[in-house]
Design an enzyme around this catalytic site. Structure first.
Site, PDB file in Angstrom:
ATOM      1  N   ASP A   1      -9.470  -5.921  -4.289  1.00  0.00           N
ATOM      2  CA  ASP A   1      -8.754  -4.790  -3.696  1.00  0.00           C
ATOM      3  C   ASP A   1      -9.433  -3.469  -4.056  1.00  0.00           C
ATOM      4  OD1 ASP A   1      -6.829  -3.242  -2.457  1.00  0.00           O
ATOM      5  OD2 ASP A   1      -5.196  -3.781  -3.818  1.00  0.00           O
TER       6      ASP A   1
ATOM      7  N   HIS B   1      -7.272  -5.939  -0.240  1.00  0.00           N
ATOM      8  CA  HIS B   1      -6.114  -5.070  -0.061  1.00  0.00           C
ATOM      9  C   HIS B   1      -5.020  -5.757   0.751  1.00  0.00           C
ATOM     10  CE1 HIS B   1      -4.113  -1.278  -0.357  1.00  0.00           C
ATOM     11  NE2 HIS B   1      -4.063  -1.095   0.936  1.00  0.00           N
TER      12      HIS B   1
ATOM     13  N   SER C   1       0.840  -1.190   0.000  1.00  0.00           N
ATOM     14  CA  SER C   1       0.000   0.000   0.000  1.00  0.00           C
ATOM     15  C   SER C   1       0.885   1.254   0.000  1.00  0.00           C
ATOM     16  CB  SER C   1      -0.964  -0.052   1.188  1.00  0.00           C
ATOM     17  OG  SER C   1      -1.995   0.899   1.074  1.00  0.00           O
TER      18      SER C   1
END
Length: 270
Positions: free
Chosen positions: A222, A249, A82
């Site tokens: 995601d 995610h 991320s």
């Protein structure tokens, strides 16, 4: 671990902590790889940030290099998840010429926040009832992010489908372990709208400049677009692509079979 290839793990958030990566000890071959955790400045196990002038992307990228130098890593890989994937991209662009960095894994991160917000808009349209979407948009116009119903919709309808799809949320998601001042400065109030200083971040045109070996990881569920991941892998010279069909995610938590198989196949090439 005690492997010959150190992997420096860059956690997400911004303002998360390293604990999300501890699950990797169950699935990685620790005879081949050494996992290096660290909490970025402001995160749970590091010093808190009172001086907000320290909260810049450039400083966090340089922090990664300070950690590398402090540990004496002369041949290593980076895995960034991320926000950590953003740091991985930035670090490669700035420091790859030193010759120490041998590969990067960009896990669950796209190449611009404009692309991210377009993907988020599609996710929200797909998962929410029209009335719920209208309510969220009205609250966001007013910037009343503490609204109770707004939070309920975000967490119960969106987070549970796109952030983590397991039955029991891991403890690292606990709100007291999130550095909210760091997160809010960079990202904003939540994952589904970017209002912070990273809003204009865009590296699409620079991906072609990354010369180290690269793996781009995405997941079907995601918040980040699978098509964006394919385009990132196309633009980075020689990059590999891994899409986790069951993952969100945090695919390294909720699609472990596909994530770790693909990850270790890539690391074998470094």
């Amino acid at each position: 671990g005690k492997g010959k290839l150190p992997i420096l793990l860059l956690h997400g958030g911004p303002g998360g902590c390293h604990e999300c990566f501890e699950i990797m000890e169950k699935y990685m071959d620790l005879e081949k790889y050494t996992l290096i955790y660290y909490d970025q400045l402001g995160s749970y196990y590091s010093d808190t940030v009172e001086d907000e002038t320290l909260l810049t992307l450039e400083r966090y990228v340089d922090e990664v290099e300070q950690v590398r130098a402090g540990l004496g890593l002369e041949r290593f890989a980076i895995l960034g998840h991320s926000w950590g994937g953003m740091l991985a991209i930035e670090y490669a662009l700035k420091y790859q010429n030193q010759g120490f960095l041998k590969g990067i894994v960009i896990s669950n991160m796209t190449a611009s926040n404009d692309s991210y917000e377009k993907s988020i808009a599609e996710v929200r349209r797909r998962l929410l009832e029209p009335e719920e979407l209208t309510y969220l948009e009205a609250i966001e116009v007013k910037e009343d992010y503490d609204d109770k119903r707004y939070k309920e919709i975000v967490f119960e309808k969106l987070y549970s489908q796109c952030i983590f799809r397991g039955e029991e949320w891991p403890t690292f998601f606990e709100t007291e372990k999130m550095a909210h001042n760091v997160y809010n400065k960079f990202q904003g109030n939540n994952e589904f709208i970017v209002t912070g200083t990273l809003k204009s971040w865009d590296r699409w045109e620079n991906l072609k400049e990354i010369r180290v070996k690269a793996l781009v990881i995405g997941a079907t569920h995601d918040t980040m677009s699978v098509e964006d991941k394919k385009e990132m892998a196309r633009r980075i010279p020689g990059a590999k692509l891994l899409i986790c069909p069951e993952g969100s995610h945090f695919a390294f938590w909720d699609d472990v079979q596909n994530y770790y198989r693909g990850l270790q196949e890539f690391l074998e090439t470094i």
